[in-house]
Design an enzyme around this catalytic site. Sequence first.
Site, short mmCIF file in Angstrom:
data_model
loop_
_atom_site.label_atom_id
_atom_site.label_comp_id
_atom_site.label_asym_id
_atom_site.label_seq_id
_atom_site.Cartn_x
_atom_site.Cartn_y
_atom_site.Cartn_z
N GLY A 55 32.95 40.26 52.71
CA GLY A 55 31.59 40.45 52.20
C GLY A 55 31.52 41.65 51.28
N GLY A 57 27.44 15.50 48.52
CA GLY A 57 28.82 15.52 48.99
C GLY A 57 29.78 14.92 47.98
CD GLN A 67 37.51 46.63 52.53
OE1 GLN A 67 36.30 46.75 52.37
NE2 GLN A 67 38.31 46.26 51.54
CD GLU A 109 38.91 33.20 54.26
OE1 GLU A 109 39.87 33.81 54.79
OE2 GLU A 109 38.03 33.79 53.61
CB CYS A 130 38.40 40.52 53.09
SG CYS A 130 38.60 41.22 51.44
CG LEU A 131 33.18 44.04 54.60
CD1 LEU A 131 33.37 45.36 53.88
CD2 LEU A 131 31.79 43.49 54.28
CG ASP A 188 20.81 18.29 36.46
OD1 ASP A 188 19.73 17.84 36.87
OD2 ASP A 188 21.72 18.70 37.21
NE ARG A 240 34.60 45.08 42.14
CZ ARG A 240 34.91 44.43 41.03
NH1 ARG A 240 35.96 44.80 40.32
NH2 ARG A 240 34.19 43.40 40.63
CG HIS A 276 39.80 36.14 51.54
ND1 HIS A 276 38.60 36.17 52.22
CD2 HIS A 276 39.76 37.17 50.66
CE1 HIS A 276 37.86 37.15 51.76
NE2 HIS A 276 38.54 37.78 50.81
N1 GLN Z 1 33.71 44.52 49.51
C1 GLN Z 1 35.07 44.67 49.87
C2 GLN Z 1 35.96 44.97 48.67
O1 GLN Z 1 35.59 44.75 47.55
C3 GLN Z 1 35.59 43.47 50.61
C4 GLN Z 1 35.66 42.23 49.78
C5 GLN Z 1 35.79 40.98 50.60
O2 GLN Z 1 35.55 40.98 51.79
N2 GLN Z 1 36.14 39.89 49.96
O3 GLN Z 1 37.05 45.42 48.84
#
Ligand code: GLN
Length: 551
Positions: A354, A16, A385, A509, A381-382, A147, A462, A507
Site C-alpha cells: 500500500g 468479466g 515495512q 502474489e 511490501c508495505l 463508449d 520506492r 509481491h
Molecule cells: N509505499 C511503499 C513503498 O513505496 C510500499 C509499496 C507497496 O506496498 N507496493 O515503498
Amino acid sequence: MAKHIFVTGGVVSSLGKGLTSASIGMLLEHRGLSVRMQKMDPYINVDPGTMSPYQHGEVYVLDDGSETDLDLGHYERFTNSPLTKDSNYTTGKIYLSVITKERRGEYLGQTVQVIPHITNEIKRAITALGGPGVDVVITEIGGTVGDIESLPFLEAIRQLSLDLGRENCLYIHLTLVPYLRAAGEIKTKPTQHSVGQLRQIGIQPDILICRTEKPLGRDARAKIALFCNVPVECVIEERDKDFSIYEVPISLVENNLDELIVRKLGLKAGPLNLEKWYDLLHRIRNPKAEVSIAVVGKYVEHRDAYKSIYEALDHAGIAHHAQVRVERVHSEKVEQEGPERLLAGVDGILVPGGFGERGIEGKVEAIRFARERGIPFFGICLGMQCAVIEFARHVAGLKHAHSTEFHKDTPDPVVCLLDEQRTKTDKGGTMRLGAYPAVLQPNSLAAKAYGTLEISERHRHRYEFNNEYRHILTEKGLAITGTSPDGKLVEIIELPQHPWFVAVQFHPEFKSQPTKAHPLFKAFIESALKTRAQRASSQFSQSAQSSALAD
Ligand code: GLN
C-alpha cells in the site's frame, strides 16, 4: 500467420471480459495451441500505475516491470502466455507513441489524425504479438461498446479483418442478458442494441457470449441469433458462477466454445485435456479443512484492490485441500477498536502492500498482535515495512521508529527512500519495478518454503529497509533471510522465535497460479492450518478437563 480473436463487451462494464478472455486462452492452450494475450484499455493514463486502487483496483506488475491492468493477472493465472509491456496498451500509451513519432518528424509533413495514424499504431500493437510460432492472439478491448473512448480501438480491429483476411479474425462479443424479476423473464433487447452498435461501426460479431443468471433457453437463443445476425450455435450461455471463477472455462466448454473457435478459425488443434483443471475444481468443491486469514489493509472494501492476494490465498488453500476464509479487516478500524476485537480467533494475519499514511498505525498494531500472540504472519511490501517499524518500536526500543514515507523527520528512519529514488520527480513508472533476483539464508522459513536459495520475484516500491539499522535490529532477534545477490537490499525478514513470521519486500502474489500455489503462500496457509488445529485441540482438552471436573 497467427489468427486473431477480439473480445469486446457490451451493455454494462464488469461482465468479466478479462476472465472470459483468459478462459478462452486457457482452453486453446489445452488444445495444444500457442496463445498470446493482450488488453487494450481506452483510458488516457499511460498505464494504471498512477491510479488509485479505488479507481482501478489492483495494479498488476509483470516481470519486465510494466504496471498493468488486473486482467493480466487473470491471463497469467489461467494461461502460460508470456506477458510483457506489449501485452497492455492504453489510449495514453498509443497517443504517447504517436506524438513522440510526430515530434521526431517521422510523419514527414502529414497531418497526424486518429484515422489512420492512431488506428495504425493500435494495429501495429496488435499484430506485433503474432510473431513466429504463435497460433492465436487474443486481444481484449476494455470498456463497453458505445463508449466514445473505445471507438479508435474498435475501428482498428474492424480494419484488421481487411488487412489480415476476415477468415483470420474472430470477433467475440460478451454481453449481458438480464433477468427481470418483475416480468419473470430474461430480456434480450440490451444485447440486440449492443450488437446493433457494433454492426453500425462495421463489426459483425461471430460469437456472442451471454452473461446471465438464468438459463437462456432455446427461445431466447433463437431470438438473439435472429436479431443479432449470428447462427444459433454461436450464442453461448455463460451463467453466473457463485462458486469459483475457475469454473468459467468448464462452462464455456460445455457450450462447445473451444470447438467453435477452432472450427471458425481453421486452427490445427489437438483434443482437449482438462484433467488437471477438473482435479482443481474437485479440490475447490470438496475442502477437507477450513482456515481463516485476516487481510489487514486500507482498501479492503474494494473488491479488486488486493485481487492477486485473495487469489494466491485461495491457491494455497486448494494446495492443502482447505478452504481459506478471508476476513477483510480495515486497518483504520484496528486503530479505532484495537486488534483484539477484530483479530482474536483468526488463524493467520496478512498485511498487504500500500501507499500513504492512512491506516498505518492499525497495520503496525495488527502486526504486533500477530507477533506477540504467535499468530502466523505474512507481510507483503508495505506489510514488511510495517513489520520492521513494529519490531523497531516495540522490541528494539526505538519508540519513534518510522518510514520516511510517513514521517520525514523521524529520529529513526528504519525504512527510507532508495538512493536511486531520491532524484526522481515523475510519479509514473519510476518505482523499483519488476523481477529482481534474491538469495536466501539456508534453513530459513523462506528457504524451506521455496526449496531453493535463489529466487526471482516482482517488485513495486520506492522505500526500502534502512541498512543503518541492520545491526541493531538483528541483534534484537530480527532475522534477515533474503537479500539482493550483492547483499545490499533486504528482501525478506523473519522472526525465528515465532511459529511463522515472514515478511517480504516483493509481491509473491503475482506469481501464484491455481494449479501451482506460490511457495510462501502455501507455507503461510500450512502454518495457519497448524495454528487452527492446535487451538482446536487445546480447546478440546480444556473442555474435557472442565467436564471431568464437573463429573
Ligand atoms: N509505499 C511503499 C513503498 O513505496 C510500499 C509499496 C507497496 O506496498 N507496493 O515503498
